[in-house]
Write an enzyme that holds these catalytic residues in place. Structure first.
Site, PDB file in Angstrom:
ATOM      1  N   GLY A 172      34.585  13.627  55.067  1.00 48.23           N
ATOM      2  CA  GLY A 172      33.328  13.859  54.363  1.00 48.23           C
ATOM      3  C   GLY A 172      33.107  12.814  53.279  1.00 48.23           C
ATOM      4  O   GLY A 172      32.711  11.681  53.557  1.00 48.23           O
ATOM      5  N   GLY A 173      33.384  13.184  52.042  1.00 44.26           N
ATOM      6  CA  GLY A 173      33.094  12.327  50.891  1.00 44.26           C
ATOM      7  C   GLY A 173      33.562  10.887  51.054  1.00 44.26           C
ATOM      8  O   GLY A 173      32.811   9.944  50.742  1.00 44.26           O
ATOM      9  N   ASN A 230      31.562  12.251  58.298  1.00 45.56           N
ATOM     10  CA  ASN A 230      30.496  13.260  58.196  1.00 45.56           C
ATOM     11  C   ASN A 230      29.766  12.972  56.887  1.00 45.56           C
ATOM     12  O   ASN A 230      30.271  13.304  55.820  1.00 45.56           O
ATOM     13  CB  ASN A 230      31.102  14.668  58.192  1.00 45.56           C
ATOM     14  CG  ASN A 230      30.073  15.735  57.871  1.00 45.56           C
ATOM     15  OD1 ASN A 230      28.867  15.489  57.976  1.00 45.56           O
ATOM     16  ND2 ASN A 230      30.529  16.921  57.490  1.00 45.56           N
ATOM     17  N   GLY A 282      35.889  18.979  50.271  1.00 44.98           N
ATOM     18  CA  GLY A 282      35.147  18.542  49.091  1.00 44.98           C
ATOM     19  C   GLY A 282      35.771  18.986  47.777  1.00 44.98           C
ATOM     20  O   GLY A 282      35.142  18.886  46.723  1.00 44.98           O
ATOM     21  N   GLU A 312      30.351  24.502  56.121  1.00 39.99           N
ATOM     22  CA  GLU A 312      29.153  24.608  55.271  1.00 39.99           C
ATOM     23  C   GLU A 312      28.027  25.305  56.028  1.00 39.99           C
ATOM     24  O   GLU A 312      27.238  26.053  55.443  1.00 39.99           O
ATOM     25  CB  GLU A 312      28.737  23.212  54.779  1.00 39.99           C
ATOM     26  CG  GLU A 312      29.691  22.713  53.698  1.00 39.99           C
ATOM     27  CD  GLU A 312      29.820  21.199  53.593  1.00 39.99           C
ATOM     28  OE1 GLU A 312      29.004  20.470  54.180  1.00 39.99           O
ATOM     29  OE2 GLU A 312      30.778  20.762  52.924  1.00 39.99           O
ATOM     30  N   HIS A 325      30.582  23.544  61.375  1.00 38.55           N
ATOM     31  CA  HIS A 325      31.135  23.094  60.091  1.00 38.55           C
ATOM     32  C   HIS A 325      31.105  24.267  59.114  1.00 38.55           C
ATOM     33  O   HIS A 325      30.171  25.075  59.122  1.00 38.55           O
ATOM     34  CB  HIS A 325      30.321  21.912  59.553  1.00 38.55           C
ATOM     35  CG  HIS A 325      30.966  21.240  58.393  1.00 38.55           C
ATOM     36  ND1 HIS A 325      30.930  21.765  57.119  1.00 38.55           N
ATOM     37  CD2 HIS A 325      31.713  20.109  58.308  1.00 38.55           C
ATOM     38  CE1 HIS A 325      31.613  20.975  56.310  1.00 38.55           C
ATOM     39  NE2 HIS A 325      32.093  19.963  57.003  1.00 38.55           N
ATOM     40  N   GLU A 363      39.620  22.298  59.644  1.00 38.87           N
ATOM     41  CA  GLU A 363      39.172  22.017  58.292  1.00 38.87           C
ATOM     42  C   GLU A 363      39.362  23.256  57.430  1.00 38.87           C
ATOM     43  O   GLU A 363      38.497  24.141  57.421  1.00 38.87           O
ATOM     44  CB  GLU A 363      37.684  21.645  58.298  1.00 38.87           C
ATOM     45  CG  GLU A 363      37.364  20.406  59.109  1.00 38.87           C
ATOM     46  CD  GLU A 363      36.157  19.676  58.541  1.00 38.87           C
ATOM     47  OE1 GLU A 363      36.325  18.511  58.179  1.00 38.87           O
ATOM     48  OE2 GLU A 363      35.088  20.260  58.425  1.00 38.87           O
ATOM     49  N   SER A 399      39.241  16.650  52.332  1.00 40.56           N
ATOM     50  CA  SER A 399      39.657  15.717  51.280  1.00 40.56           C
ATOM     51  C   SER A 399      40.624  14.648  51.781  1.00 40.56           C
ATOM     52  O   SER A 399      41.572  14.285  51.084  1.00 40.56           O
ATOM     53  CB  SER A 399      40.239  16.479  50.085  1.00 40.56           C
ATOM     54  OG  SER A 399      39.254  17.331  49.524  1.00 40.56           O
ATOM     55  N   LYS A 459      27.230  14.293  55.717  1.00 39.30           N
ATOM     56  CA  LYS A 459      26.557  15.484  55.159  1.00 39.30           C
ATOM     57  C   LYS A 459      25.118  15.108  54.784  1.00 39.30           C
ATOM     58  O   LYS A 459      24.529  14.237  55.411  1.00 39.30           O
ATOM     59  CB  LYS A 459      27.333  16.042  53.975  1.00 39.30           C
ATOM     60  CG  LYS A 459      28.818  16.223  54.277  1.00 39.30           C
ATOM     61  CD  LYS A 459      29.493  17.123  53.299  1.00 39.30           C
ATOM     62  CE  LYS A 459      31.000  17.075  53.527  1.00 39.30           C
ATOM     63  NZ  LYS A 459      31.693  18.208  52.943  1.00 39.30           N
TER      64      LYS A 459
HETATM   65  C1  PEP Z   1      33.846  17.507  55.857  1.00 39.91           C
HETATM   66  O1  PEP Z   1      32.707  17.442  55.424  1.00 39.91           O
HETATM   67  O2  PEP Z   1      34.022  17.814  57.034  1.00 39.91           O
HETATM   68  C2  PEP Z   1      34.954  17.211  54.948  1.00 39.91           C
HETATM   69  C3  PEP Z   1      36.173  17.312  55.406  1.00 39.91           C
HETATM   70  O3  PEP Z   1      34.631  16.840  53.677  1.00 39.91           O
HETATM   71  P1  PEP Z   1      35.619  16.141  52.587  1.00 39.91           P
HETATM   72  O4  PEP Z   1      36.343  15.037  53.300  1.00 39.91           O
HETATM   73  O5  PEP Z   1      34.691  15.641  51.532  1.00 39.91           O
HETATM   74  O6  PEP Z   1      36.548  17.194  52.104  1.00 39.91           O
END
Ligand code: PEP
Length: 251
Positions: A233-234, A9, A173, A97, A95, A167, A212, A11
């Site tokens: 994500g990251g 993802n 994040g 966010e 999600h 999640e 994460s 983002k």
């Molecule tokens: C996400 O954006 O769905 C996510 C899990 O981000 P991260 O891996 O950065 O925590």
């Protein structure tokens, strides 16, 4: 048997040059992997370039959001039909966010799930609790409500063509990851809740963990019996990390 799936993802990150470099780095490496599937969910403006780069590869692509509406006068929205037009296979719905920053409630998320499926997209339904909810023992209640709203709108059968991502909001994040046991506990809860409607379907649905996930914790998380891969994500923005996470998903 459920296969493992790793979905990046991105983002609201990237530009044409960075995306090209990222995709060019991951394609040849992921090509060599077996027994797992992968995808990237990219910002809308980069779907065209992503389609161009990935169309002859085994990496799927998708979007991070979708309008619940049919084509029409909805300025600024992006229709599910458009995502299909751009070759998307997946779309992320709900999600955290989007729930927290853009006011998406369970009903809106359910409508997006339904609309996505109506045109053949596979929704990746995100569910998860905040830290405050976890601390007062509300994790299962919150997740049950998030799931049940969708089941009530589309029926359990619709989950045959969907992916779920657990999640925990406190892990997204933040660098804090749920321990494999913590994550497994919630994944099993989700699977059991779906099994109360349809056991066979529940045994087949892929439930991803997100929050994460990095190259150094992916293998332990993915070794748990109800964790079928990750929503990343990251770490999906760093080619070497994403490749290592995909490698950890090979079984
Ligand atoms: C996400 O954006 O769905 C996510 C899990 O981000 P991260 O891996 O950065 O925590």
């Amino acid at each position: 048997m459920r296969g493992k799936l790793v979905v990046g993802n991105w983002k609201m990150n990237g530009n044409m040059l960075q995306n090209q470099q990222l995709l060019d780095a991951i394609v040849p490496e992921i090509k060599t992997l077996g027994n797992m599937a992968s995808a990237v969910c990219v910002p809308y403006p980069y779907l065209v370039m992503t389609q161009k780069v990935l169309q002859s590869t085994k990496i799927a692509w998708g979007a991070q959001n979708v309008s619940p509406y049919d084509l029409g006068a909805y300025t600024g929205e992006v229709a599910a039909e458009m995502l299909v037009d751009l070759g998307c296979y997946y779309v992320i719905v709900g999600h955290s966010e989007r729930r927290a920053l853009f006011g998406e409630d369970n009903q809106t998320v359910a409508l997006k799930f339904k609309k996505a499926q109506s045109v053949g997209l596979i929704p990746i339904l995100c569910v998860g609790e905040t830290l405050a909810q976890r601390e007062v023992g509300e994790t299962e209640r919150v997740i049950a409500e998030q799931l049940d709203t969708v089941v009530n709108l589309v029926s359990i059968d619709a989950f045959a063509k969907a992916v779920i991502a657990y999640e925990p909001v406190w892990a997204i994040g933040t660098g804090k990851t749920a321990s494999p046991d913590q994550a497994q506990h919630v994944h099993a809860f989700i699977r059991n809740r779906l099994a109360s409607h349809n056991a066979e379907l529940a045994s087949k649905i892929q439930i991803l963990y997100g929050g994460s996930v990095k190259s150094n914790n992916a293998a332990n998380l993915f070794s748990m019996p109800d964790i079928d891969g990750g929503l990343i994500g990251g770490a999906s923005l760093i080619a070497s990390e994403f490749i290592s996470i995909c490698k950890a998903a090979q079984c």
